[in-house]
Design an enzyme around this catalytic site. Structure first.
Site, mmCIF file in Angstrom:
data_model
loop_
_atom_site.group_PDB
_atom_site.id
_atom_site.type_symbol
_atom_site.label_atom_id
_atom_site.label_comp_id
_atom_site.label_asym_id
_atom_site.label_seq_id
_atom_site.Cartn_x
_atom_site.Cartn_y
_atom_site.Cartn_z
ATOM 1 N N LYS A 1 49.322 55.452 31.022
ATOM 2 C CA LYS A 1 48.244 54.689 30.382
ATOM 3 C C LYS A 1 47.034 55.604 30.191
ATOM 4 C CE LYS A 1 45.627 50.337 30.971
ATOM 5 N NZ LYS A 1 45.343 49.201 31.876
ATOM 6 N N SER B 1 46.054 44.651 29.710
ATOM 7 C CA SER B 1 45.589 45.740 28.881
ATOM 8 C C SER B 1 46.551 46.909 28.776
ATOM 9 C CB SER B 1 44.256 46.250 29.418
ATOM 10 O OG SER B 1 44.417 46.797 30.725
ATOM 11 N N SER C 1 46.767 43.248 34.257
ATOM 12 C CA SER C 1 47.102 44.184 33.175
ATOM 13 C C SER C 1 48.397 44.953 33.322
ATOM 14 C CB SER C 1 45.968 45.176 32.960
ATOM 15 O OG SER C 1 44.948 44.564 32.226
HETATM 16 N N1 GLN Z 1 42.768 40.566 31.089
HETATM 17 C C1 GLN Z 1 41.901 40.858 32.196
HETATM 18 C C2 GLN Z 1 40.597 41.405 31.669
HETATM 19 O O1 GLN Z 1 40.450 41.421 30.513
HETATM 20 C C3 GLN Z 1 42.556 41.844 33.124
HETATM 21 C C4 GLN Z 1 42.518 43.221 32.635
HETATM 22 C C5 GLN Z 1 43.099 44.214 33.588
HETATM 23 O O2 GLN Z 1 43.820 43.833 34.509
HETATM 24 N N2 GLN Z 1 42.706 45.458 33.416
HETATM 25 O O3 GLN Z 1 39.732 41.798 32.374
#
Ligand code: GLN
Length: 494
Positions: free
Chosen positions: A76, A151, A175
């Site tokens: 990532k 994400s 994410s």
């Molecule tokens: N969807 C959540 C956010 O937007 C989690 C994102 C993540 O785990 N990095 O913060």
């Protein structure tokens, strides 16, 4: 060959039946053919082949090699790799090349893995659909009109589409698990402190964790083992031995007490997700598990508490990107509005750089977080959210006194359409309703494939356990894998 599992490939590599160069060429070809999915933001074929050849020659010479020797791992784009573009899905870091490797990258190199490109992600890991990336959205390989989750959408798709056998992601509120669920692969968020975050570009430091994506539990165990463990460079990493996650994997856990939360099923849940999760519970019962209802009464406050804690930490972590030392610097920062003519040029430069460098969702979080922390409001919002966080953790402590794991859906719905929730942040935030509490409580969570909808979209099952119970989660998930074949399903990609 590219539809193989990492452990299968490793066996072939160790038997001399295939070389890393051959494997890597197969994945490079496939990634090139599936470029339209936009899983990778950077993938340097020559650099990848050089790494593969170096491992091959060491193997040929009979030299000792590491546990992942010759296996490609997609990364990532939030993890620092020395000298390589590390953009975090943001214009702000479009040209950033870190001067050092993240600890998880150091460990992958020590295990002789091949670093296989950088994957697309929501900007600064803020999002649930990989649509906030400055480099365009990633497409779900099961239905290219759908989002892959986020994400870490690029990492989930890299594995799901067989463009890499393994990938690393990060999970602050879901994410890793949510995109794993929506793409039909395994994703594990380890316990807070299990994996060093040194060299991970911070979003919300009290929640962020790095973890694996893989096709099955065995491969996830393989990758977790390589990256887990204490690191003096990250004071939040815990000095506690790393179990051999692979050794125990095929022995069912000594106790299989499964907890379910009645409110997590039924009303409000997509009916096909509901049916698949109920069926998964029956599979565990048939395998000898005792199923017990447990209460997590404060979970319903998870999303609101998270959207105070995470943005508060983000507003602090992202303050450094203002064009002076870190991040994009605006070329033109002359005053644009009458009120700006008295502002010092340095401040105008910071304002213009942040306005240009950050996307809308990141700006929304920074504003939310700065407000939640501001004098006079901190008690009402941020400190209140911390209290809720403690109550959520207490709920889990009580539940894990009675059961070994808690089962739930990973995501309340299968993959949704591209653009469907981009203009409705609350709908987007609710994608993480089942995953967010694990981050708030610091506990591990695993998502495994447990079904497909009638239209062919993957459904994920989440297993939660107490802190440092990764071994139990993986062993429990293996019980499910032995009884079902969801983890062997692949999207029918052309
Ligand atoms: N969807 C959540 C956010 O937007 C989690 C994102 C993540 O785990 N990095 O913060």
């Amino acid at each position: 060959m590219t539809s193989a599992t990492a452990s299968g490939l490793l066996a072939q590599l160790n038997a001399g039946a295939v070389t890393s160069e051959e494997i890597v060429r197969g994945y490079l070809d496939r990634a090139e053919r599936l470029k339209r999915l936009n899983a990778f933001v950077h993938l340097d074929a020559e650099g990848v082949l050089d790494q593969a050849r170096a491992v091959d020659s060491r193997r040929r010479a009979g030299q000792p090699v590491g546990a992942l020797a010759g296996l490609p791992v997609a990364i990532k784009d939030v993890l620092c790799v020395e000298g390589e573009l590390t953009t975090c899905g943001s214009r702000m870091l479009k040209t950033f090349r870190p001067p050092y490797d993240a600890t998880s990258i150091v460990r992958l190199r020590a295990a002789d893995a091949v670093l296989f490109g950088k994957t697309n992600m929501d900007e600064y890991a803020m999002g649930s659909s990989t649509e906030t990336s400055a480099f365009g959205p990633t497409l779900n390989p099961w239905d290219e009109g759908c989002i892959p989750g986020g994400s870490s959408g690029g990492s989930a798709v890299a594995v799901a589409a067989d463009c890499a056998p393994l990938a690393l992601g990060t999970d602050t509120g879901g994410s890793i698990r949510q995109p794993a669920s929506l793409c039909g692969v395994v994703g594990l968020k380890p316990t807070y402190g299990r994996v060093s975050r040194y060299g991970l570009i911070a979003y919300a430091s009290s929640l962020d964790q790095i973890g694996p994506f893989a096709h099955d539990v065995t491969d996830a165990a393989l990758l977790l083992k390589a990256i887990a463990g204490h690191d003096p460079l990250d004071s939040t990493s815990v000095d506690r031995p790393v179990p051999d996650y692979l050794a125990s994997l095929d022995t069912p856990p000594p106790s299989l007490r499964v907890g379910i939360v009645p409110e997590f099923l039924g009303a409000g849940l997509d009916p096909e997700v509901d049916a698949a999760v109920r069926e998964a519970i029956r599979v565990f019962e048939a395998a000898g598990a005792t199923v017990k209802e447990v209460a997590l009464p404060h979970s319903k406050y998870g999303v609101p508490a998270y959207y105070l804690v995470a943005p508060a930490e983000c507003s602090s972590n992202l303050a450094r990107y203002d064009g002076t030392i870190y991040g994009h610097r605006a070329a033109d920062f002359s005053p644009k509005y009458p009120g700006e003519k008295d502002i010092a040029p340095l401040v105008l430069m910071m304002m213009a750089s942040r306005a240009e460098g950050f996307g809308a969702e990141v700006k929304r979080r920074i504003m939310l977080g700065t407000f939640a922390l501001s004098a006079g409001y901190a008690d009402q919002f941020y400190n209140q959210a911390l209290k809720v966080r403690r109550l959520i953790k207490n709920d889990f402590d009580a539940a894990f006194a009675e059961v070994d794991v808690v089962l739930s859906p990973t995501s309340p719905t299968p993959a949704f359409k591209l653009g469907e929730k981009t203009s409705d942040p609350i709908a987007m935030y609710l994608s993480d309703i089942f995953t967010i509490t694990a981050n708030l409580a610091g506990i591990p969570g695993l998502s495994i494939p447990c079904g497909l909808t009638k239209s062919g979209l993957p459904i994920g099952l989440q297993l939660l356990g107490p802190a440092f119970s990764e071994e139990t989660l993986l062993r429990t998930a293996r019980v499910f894998e032995r009884a079902t074949d969801w983890h062997t399903k692949r999207p029918g990609l052309k």
